[in-house]
Each structure stands twice: as structure tokens, then as C-alpha cells.
Motif scaffolding. Structure first.
Motif, PDB file in Angstrom:
ATOM      1  N   PHE A 249       0.795  -1.221   0.000  1.00 57.19           N
ATOM      2  CA  PHE A 249       0.000   0.000   0.000  1.00 57.19           C
ATOM      3  C   PHE A 249       0.833   1.278   0.000  1.00 57.19           C
ATOM      4  O   PHE A 249       0.267   2.368  -0.151  1.00 57.19           O
ATOM      5  CB  PHE A 249      -0.949   0.005   1.213  1.00 57.19           C
ATOM      6  N   ASN A 250       2.145   1.160   0.210  1.00 60.45           N
ATOM      7  CA  ASN A 250       3.011   2.339   0.262  1.00 60.45           C
ATOM      8  C   ASN A 250       2.453   3.379   1.228  1.00 60.45           C
ATOM      9  O   ASN A 250       2.391   4.575   0.939  1.00 60.45           O
ATOM     10  CB  ASN A 250       3.171   2.951  -1.138  1.00 60.45           C
ATOM     11  N   ASN A 251       2.085   2.902   2.411  1.00 54.72           N
ATOM     12  CA  ASN A 251       1.387   3.762   3.371  1.00 54.72           C
ATOM     13  C   ASN A 251       1.985   3.650   4.770  1.00 54.72           C
ATOM     14  O   ASN A 251       1.306   3.873   5.771  1.00 54.72           O
ATOM     15  CB  ASN A 251      -0.106   3.355   3.412  1.00 54.72           C
ATOM     16  N   PHE A 252       3.275   3.317   4.854  1.00 55.01           N
ATOM     17  CA  PHE A 252       3.877   3.029   6.151  1.00 55.01           C
ATOM     18  C   PHE A 252       3.876   4.244   7.078  1.00 55.01           C
ATOM     19  O   PHE A 252       3.882   4.095   8.299  1.00 55.01           O
ATOM     20  CB  PHE A 252       5.300   2.512   5.969  1.00 55.01           C
ATOM     21  N   MET A 253       3.848   5.459   6.521  1.00 55.23           N
ATOM     22  CA  MET A 253       3.812   6.661   7.362  1.00 55.23           C
ATOM     23  C   MET A 253       2.555   6.696   8.236  1.00 55.23           C
ATOM     24  O   MET A 253       2.552   7.324   9.293  1.00 55.23           O
ATOM     25  CB  MET A 253       3.869   7.913   6.493  1.00 55.23           C
ATOM     26  N   ASN A 254       1.507   6.000   7.806  1.00 50.36           N
ATOM     27  CA  ASN A 254       0.264   5.970   8.576  1.00 50.36           C
ATOM     28  C   ASN A 254       0.037   4.636   9.275  1.00 50.36           C
ATOM     29  O   ASN A 254      -1.068   4.377   9.757  1.00 50.36           O
ATOM     30  CB  ASN A 254      -0.922   6.272   7.652  1.00 50.36           C
ATOM     31  N   PHE A 255       1.042   3.801   9.344  1.00 51.27           N
ATOM     32  CA  PHE A 255       0.911   2.505  10.006  1.00 51.27           C
ATOM     33  C   PHE A 255       0.599   2.708  11.488  1.00 51.27           C
ATOM     34  O   PHE A 255       1.280   3.474  12.184  1.00 51.27           O
ATOM     35  CB  PHE A 255       2.204   1.706   9.852  1.00 51.27           C
ATOM     36  N   ARG A 256      -0.446   2.030  11.979  1.00 50.73           N
ATOM     37  CA  ARG A 256      -0.923   2.248  13.346  1.00 50.73           C
ATOM     38  C   ARG A 256      -0.589   1.094  14.284  1.00 50.73           C
ATOM     39  O   ARG A 256      -1.267   0.889  15.293  1.00 50.73           O
ATOM     40  CB  ARG A 256      -2.432   2.484  13.326  1.00 50.73           C
ATOM     41  N   GLY A 257       0.456   0.357  13.973  1.00 50.59           N
ATOM     42  CA  GLY A 257       0.917  -0.685  14.862  1.00 50.59           C
ATOM     43  C   GLY A 257       2.277  -0.347  15.434  1.00 50.59           C
ATOM     44  O   GLY A 257       2.809   0.756  15.249  1.00 50.59           O
ATOM     45  N   PHE A 258       2.869  -1.304  16.140  1.00 53.26           N
ATOM     46  CA  PHE A 258       4.175  -1.123  16.773  1.00 53.26           C
ATOM     47  C   PHE A 258       5.057  -2.303  16.362  1.00 53.26           C
ATOM     48  O   PHE A 258       5.244  -3.255  17.119  1.00 53.26           O
ATOM     49  CB  PHE A 258       4.023  -1.034  18.289  1.00 53.26           C
ATOM     50  N   PRO A 259       5.594  -2.257  15.122  1.00 55.86           N
ATOM     51  CA  PRO A 259       6.287  -3.427  14.563  1.00 55.86           C
ATOM     52  C   PRO A 259       7.575  -3.796  15.278  1.00 55.86           C
ATOM     53  O   PRO A 259       8.076  -4.903  15.102  1.00 55.86           O
ATOM     54  CB  PRO A 259       6.558  -3.003  13.117  1.00 55.86           C
ATOM     55  N   HIS A 260       8.133  -2.887  16.081  1.00 52.89           N
ATOM     56  CA  HIS A 260       9.408  -3.165  16.735  1.00 52.89           C
ATOM     57  C   HIS A 260       9.255  -3.589  18.193  1.00 52.89           C
ATOM     58  O   HIS A 260      10.253  -3.662  18.921  1.00 52.89           O
ATOM     59  CB  HIS A 260      10.323  -1.938  16.639  1.00 52.89           C
ATOM     60  N   LEU A 261       8.029  -3.841  18.614  1.00 53.28           N
ATOM     61  CA  LEU A 261       7.829  -4.355  19.961  1.00 53.28           C
ATOM     62  C   LEU A 261       8.488  -5.728  20.093  1.00 53.28           C
ATOM     63  O   LEU A 261       8.364  -6.563  19.187  1.00 53.28           O
ATOM     64  CB  LEU A 261       6.339  -4.499  20.270  1.00 53.28           C
ATOM     65  N   PRO A 262       9.181  -5.990  21.181  1.00 55.28           N
ATOM     66  CA  PRO A 262       9.750  -7.331  21.372  1.00 55.28           C
ATOM     67  C   PRO A 262       8.636  -8.349  21.552  1.00 55.28           C
ATOM     68  O   PRO A 262       7.571  -8.052  22.095  1.00 55.28           O
ATOM     69  CB  PRO A 262      10.583  -7.185  22.650  1.00 55.28           C
ATOM     70  N   SER A 263       8.861  -9.547  21.066  1.00 53.41           N
ATOM     71  CA  SER A 263       7.860 -10.598  21.164  1.00 53.41           C
ATOM     72  C   SER A 263       7.770 -11.138  22.588  1.00 53.41           C
ATOM     73  O   SER A 263       8.635 -10.864  23.442  1.00 53.41           O
ATOM     74  CB  SER A 263       8.217 -11.744  20.208  1.00 53.41           C
ATOM     75  N   GLU A 264       6.735 -11.930  22.848  1.00 51.07           N
ATOM     76  CA  GLU A 264       6.596 -12.548  24.167  1.00 51.07           C
ATOM     77  C   GLU A 264       7.744 -13.504  24.442  1.00 51.07           C
ATOM     78  O   GLU A 264       8.183 -13.643  25.585  1.00 51.07           O
ATOM     79  CB  GLU A 264       5.256 -13.283  24.249  1.00 51.07           C
ATOM     80  N   ASP A 265       8.261 -14.162  23.411  1.00 53.66           N
ATOM     81  CA  ASP A 265       9.394 -15.061  23.601  1.00 53.66           C
ATOM     82  C   ASP A 265      10.610 -14.306  24.100  1.00 53.66           C
ATOM     83  O   ASP A 265      11.364 -14.790  24.958  1.00 53.66           O
ATOM     84  CB  ASP A 265       9.728 -15.767  22.285  1.00 53.66           C
ATOM     85  N   TRP A 266      10.820 -13.103  23.564  1.00 54.22           N
ATOM     86  CA  TRP A 266      11.961 -12.290  23.990  1.00 54.22           C
ATOM     87  C   TRP A 266      11.805 -11.857  25.445  1.00 54.22           C
ATOM     88  O   TRP A 266      12.750 -11.856  26.224  1.00 54.22           O
ATOM     89  CB  TRP A 266      12.097 -11.060  23.088  1.00 54.22           C
ATOM     90  N   ILE A 267      10.585 -11.504  25.811  1.00 56.06           N
ATOM     91  CA  ILE A 267      10.356 -11.044  27.182  1.00 56.06           C
ATOM     92  C   ILE A 267      10.569 -12.173  28.177  1.00 56.06           C
ATOM     93  O   ILE A 267      11.105 -11.978  29.268  1.00 56.06           O
ATOM     94  CB  ILE A 267       8.903 -10.480  27.321  1.00 56.06           C
ATOM     95  N   MET A 268      10.181 -13.398  27.812  1.00 54.25           N
ATOM     96  CA  MET A 268      10.275 -14.533  28.721  1.00 54.25           C
ATOM     97  C   MET A 268      11.672 -15.152  28.740  1.00 54.25           C
ATOM     98  O   MET A 268      12.027 -15.853  29.681  1.00 54.25           O
ATOM     99  CB  MET A 268       9.265 -15.609  28.316  1.00 54.25           C
ATOM    100  N   ALA A 269      12.469 -14.872  27.702  1.00 57.57           N
ATOM    101  CA  ALA A 269      13.796 -15.499  27.635  1.00 57.57           C
ATOM    102  C   ALA A 269      14.758 -14.891  28.643  1.00 57.57           C
ATOM    103  O   ALA A 269      14.674 -13.697  28.969  1.00 57.57           O
ATOM    104  CB  ALA A 269      14.368 -15.325  26.230  1.00 57.57           C
ATOM    105  N   PRO A 270      15.667 -15.692  29.210  1.00 57.74           N
ATOM    106  CA  PRO A 270      16.667 -15.133  30.133  1.00 57.74           C
ATOM    107  C   PRO A 270      17.597 -14.166  29.401  1.00 57.74           C
ATOM    108  O   PRO A 270      18.006 -14.411  28.275  1.00 57.74           O
ATOM    109  CB  PRO A 270      17.415 -16.370  30.626  1.00 57.74           C
ATOM    110  N   GLN A 271      17.862 -13.040  30.028  1.00 56.17           N
ATOM    111  CA  GLN A 271      18.692 -12.008  29.421  1.00 56.17           C
ATOM    112  C   GLN A 271      20.084 -12.024  30.031  1.00 56.17           C
ATOM    113  O   GLN A 271      20.262 -12.242  31.239  1.00 56.17           O
ATOM    114  CB  GLN A 271      18.057 -10.635  29.625  1.00 56.17           C
ATOM    115  N   ALA A 272      21.071 -11.777  29.198  1.00 55.38           N
ATOM    116  CA  ALA A 272      22.481 -11.714  29.679  1.00 55.38           C
ATOM    117  C   ALA A 272      22.629 -10.570  30.662  1.00 55.38           C
ATOM    118  O   ALA A 272      22.102  -9.479  30.464  1.00 55.38           O
ATOM    119  CB  ALA A 272      23.416 -11.535  28.486  1.00 55.38           C
ATOM    120  N   GLY A 273      23.336 -10.836  31.736  1.00 56.27           N
ATOM    121  CA  GLY A 273      23.605  -9.798  32.715  1.00 56.27           C
ATOM    122  C   GLY A 273      22.573  -9.701  33.810  1.00 56.27           C
ATOM    123  O   GLY A 273      22.706  -8.888  34.712  1.00 56.27           O
ATOM    124  N   ARG A 274      21.518 -10.527  33.742  1.00 57.66           N
ATOM    125  CA  ARG A 274      20.509 -10.467  34.798  1.00 57.66           C
ATOM    126  C   ARG A 274      21.015 -11.181  36.043  1.00 57.66           C
ATOM    127  O   ARG A 274      21.715 -12.161  35.955  1.00 57.66           O
ATOM    128  CB  ARG A 274      19.227 -11.130  34.330  1.00 57.66           C
TER     129      ARG A 274
END
Length: 274
Positions: A249-274
């Protein structure tokens, strides 16, 4: 007012301004410039109101008559969200009346030439979700005020005549313009002519064949099936992904989502340095 002269009268007003009035009295009533007809149309069950503003266990029902509420209009969604008011009125003196319900029609169910519609009170909008939802996919509807995409050009909308229809929901077209397969999946189909005029369906599958033959499958039939020769308008579909918004659609300037949100897998995964 005495109970022996009490009748119920109700008014239904569609979004296009059409107003109908009905009464359970055996003769017509008239007030507020509305003629309330006794012979056909609609009746309503007694209202049961809970604490607060909600309305429970309430329905309107009636026949799908040719000159009042037709099956075609119900199928086309012309009665969806219609404004409803109900009065208790003294039929010997219509100025002596009491408004007992104000709201709208909700879900409408058809069966054997009749309809049954849910009555929703004025508090119903309070049940709707408010605010934005944080999600990788877009929350706008394609072409609405937040999406801002114009669907009027032939890139995203096309009119065509039906060549053949099978099982009430699989439509074939001949000489269809060259769109890539799947272009209209998740889109919509609106019937423009014929007995099914005004009915709308959601597209499940969109298959392109050679020589301009196109097959479009709807998720379900339209209630009144179109026939070969009827004109329809087909609108492209959107899967709400950022890559689709950008590339299709060549309409990304009006995209109403948050494509760079981390996924649930990322949130649940152990993080380095914790």
C-alpha cells in the motif's frame, strides 16, 4: 392513565434516516410526527433492567414484511445499530405517555421469514475498549480516517461482472485485470446490482488463473446469492503487517501498529547480565 388503556409503541430509525413506528394496540397511533402501525412489523418483549444502566434479556422480533422490514435490508445491514425508542402510551390520549426505553438494535438473527434483534441500552458504548492497543500489527481499518489510504483508484478497488457462482460463495470472473494472486484476500466484496444489491462479504481466498479468469471465495454466502451478470466491487485486503503496509500500500507513514515491539518469547527469555 389506567392500565386498561395502556399500549406499547416503539420507533425504529435507521442510520439513513428512515423511520418506522409500530404498536401492539389494535389500532394505529400517532405522536411526535410518527405513525405507529398495528398490523405488522415488530413487537418487543418486556424489558428487564439491571442495577445501573444496563438492559438485560431484551429482544425485538417480527416478520420480514415487504413494506416494513425486509429480509434484503436486514441482510444488507441497513438495520444494524438502528435507534430504538419505546413508550407506554394511553391510546385514548397519546399525550399521556412515558418513555421506557431508548437504545439501539444489536445482533439480528433471521429464521423462517422472521427476525429477532437484540436491544442494547444507552450504556452499551461503555463496554467498548478505549485507548490504543500496543501490538505489532496495525489497529486501523483499511481506508479509514487513521489509515488515510484512498481506496478509490483501480490499484486497490475494481468493479467486475460475475461470470459464474458456485455454492453461493465462490464467484468466478472472466477478463479480470492482472492482479497478483491473493491481492484481494481479507478484502471485501460489495454487490452493486441485482437482488443482492447492497450485500457485502469478506474474501477468504483469491485465486488467479490464466486468460484473466479469477476465482474469489467468500467466508460465507451472502444470504441472497448474486447471479451471473451481477456487478460487484472488490476491494483489496490487508493483513495488518508492517511489511504489507509498506510494500503493498506504500502507506507506512500511517501505520498504526508497533512493529518493533519485542515478542513474548523475547520477554520470557533469560537475558544476559541479569
Amino acid at each position: 392513565m389506567t392500565t386498561t388503556t395502556i399500549a406499547r409503541a416503539w420507533m425504529v430509525q435507521r442510520a439513513d434516516g428512515m423511520v418506522l413506528g409500530f404498536t401492539d394496540h389494535d389500532a394505529g397511533l400517532k405522536f411526535d410526527g410518527i405513525q405507529f402501525r398495528p398490523d405488522h412489523g415488530m413487537s418487543a418483549r418486556a424489558l428487564v433492567q439491571a442495577t445501573g444502566l444496563s438492559v438485560d434479556n431484551s429482544e425485538a422480533e417480527g416478520a420480514l414484511s415487504d413494506d416494513a422490514i425486509t429480509e434484503k435490508d436486514v441482510l444488507a445491514g441497513r438495520w444494524d445499530g438502528a435507534v430504538v425508542k419505546m413508550w407506554e402510551v394511553d391510546w385514548t390520549n397519546v399525550s399521556a405517555r412515558r418513555l421506557v426505553f431508548a437504545g439501539s438494535l444489536g445482533e439480528i438473527v433471521r429464521s423462517q421469514g422472521a427476525f429477532r434483534a437484540e436491544l442494547r441500552g444507552l450504556s452499551e458504548p461503555l463496554n467498548a475498549a478505549r485507548g490504543r492497543v500496543f501490538h505489532p500489527r496495525c489497529s486501523a481499518r483499511l481506508g479509514d480516517g487513521r489509515c488515510r489510504l484512498s481506496l478509490t483508484n483501480e490499484t486497490f478497488m475494481i468493479e467486475a461482472s460475475i461470470a459464474d457462482i458456485r455454492d453461493g460463495h465462490i464467484l468466478r470472473f472472466a477478463g479480470f485485470p492482472a492482479y497478483e494472486a491473493g491481492w484481494f484476500e481479507r478484502g471485501s466484496l460489495l454487490v452493486l446490482t441485482g437482488k443482492a444489491e447492497g450485500l457485502r462479504g469478506t474474501i477468504k481466498n483469491d485465486t488467479a488463473f490464466s486468460n484473466g479468469v479469477r476465482e474469489i471465495e467468500l467466508w460465507q454466502g451472502l444470504g441472497i446469492a448474486p447471479v451471473a451478470g451481477d456487478r460487484v466491487r472488490v476491494t483489496a485486503g490487508c493483513d495488518k503487517r508492517a511489511v504489507t503496509c509498506r510494500q503493498k500500500f506504500n502507506n507506512f507513514m500511517n501505520f498504526r501498529g508497533f512493529p518493533h515491539l519485542p515478542s513474548e518469547d523475547w520477554i520470557m527469555a533469560p537475558q544476559a547480565g541479569r
